[in-house]
Design an enzyme around this catalytic site. Structure first.
Site, PDB file in Angstrom:
ATOM      1  N   CYS A 122       0.826  -1.206   0.000  1.00  0.00           N
ATOM      2  CA  CYS A 122       0.000   0.000   0.000  1.00  0.00           C
ATOM      3  C   CYS A 122       0.865   1.264   0.000  1.00  0.00           C
ATOM      4  CB  CYS A 122      -0.980  -0.006   1.160  1.00  0.00           C
ATOM      5  SG  CYS A 122      -0.264  -0.411   2.758  1.00  0.00           S
ATOM      6  N   HIS A 123       2.117   1.153   0.406  1.00  0.00           N
ATOM      7  CA  HIS A 123       3.015   2.309   0.391  1.00  0.00           C
ATOM      8  C   HIS A 123       3.307   2.779  -1.031  1.00  0.00           C
ATOM      9  CE1 HIS A 123       5.699  -1.214   0.178  1.00  0.00           C
ATOM     10  NE2 HIS A 123       6.536  -0.437  -0.506  1.00  0.00           N
TER      11      HIS A 123
END
Length: 156
Positions: A122-123
């Site tokens: 998700c980063h």
């Protein structure tokens, strides 16, 4: 029964959780959590720990682990799409939303509920124009910046 182990990392101490044959969670361990004996780990936890150590040493660019994230069908579709973002590359909330026929906020909410961060990256999801957006793990945006920098991503 959930099995758990801890991994020291450049973004804080991580707790890895598995249930049966698959990884179910990666979270930042709380300050009061005591280290457990890692000598009797399930094979999936041993492999997850090994792959994370290699990732942080810049020797692994793609995780290959059985995952069992719990969430809605929409969340799972977002997490699957995030898993397909290559190491060192990024996507946008808006671009993902368009591909999924949804809205950027809904994608952002699913990113924030990702139970397996780092491994489900998700980063690597940014706001429009390369803006950072948000990050719910570790220390928030500083942790997201560290993970992206580890992968060679330069933010504007």
């Amino acid at each position: 029964m959930t099995n758990c182990c801890y991994v020291a990392s450049p973004v804080g101490r991580l707790a890895l959780e598995a249930d049966g044959e698959a990884l179910t969670g990666v979270r930042w361990a709380g300050a009061g959590e005591r280290a457990r004996d890692n000598s009797n780990l399930s094979p999936v936890l041993k492999e997850a720990r090994h792959q994370l150590e290699r990732y942080f040493a810049r020797k692994l660019k793609a995780f290959d682990l059985p995952l069992a994230a719990r969430g809605t069908d929409f969340q799972k579709s977002v997490w699957k799409m995030m898993s397909e973002i290559p190491y060192g590359e990024t996507a946008t909330y808006g671009g993902m939303a368009m591909a999924l026929g949804s809205g950027p906020r809904a994608v952002g909410m699913a990113c924030g509920r990702n139970p397996i961060p780092i491994i489900v990256p998700c980063h690597r999801v940014l706001g429009s124009g390369g803006k950072e957006g948000g990050f719910s793990g570790g220390q928030g945006l500083p942790t997201k910046r560290k993970l992206l920098a580890l992968e060679g991503v330069v933010l504007l």
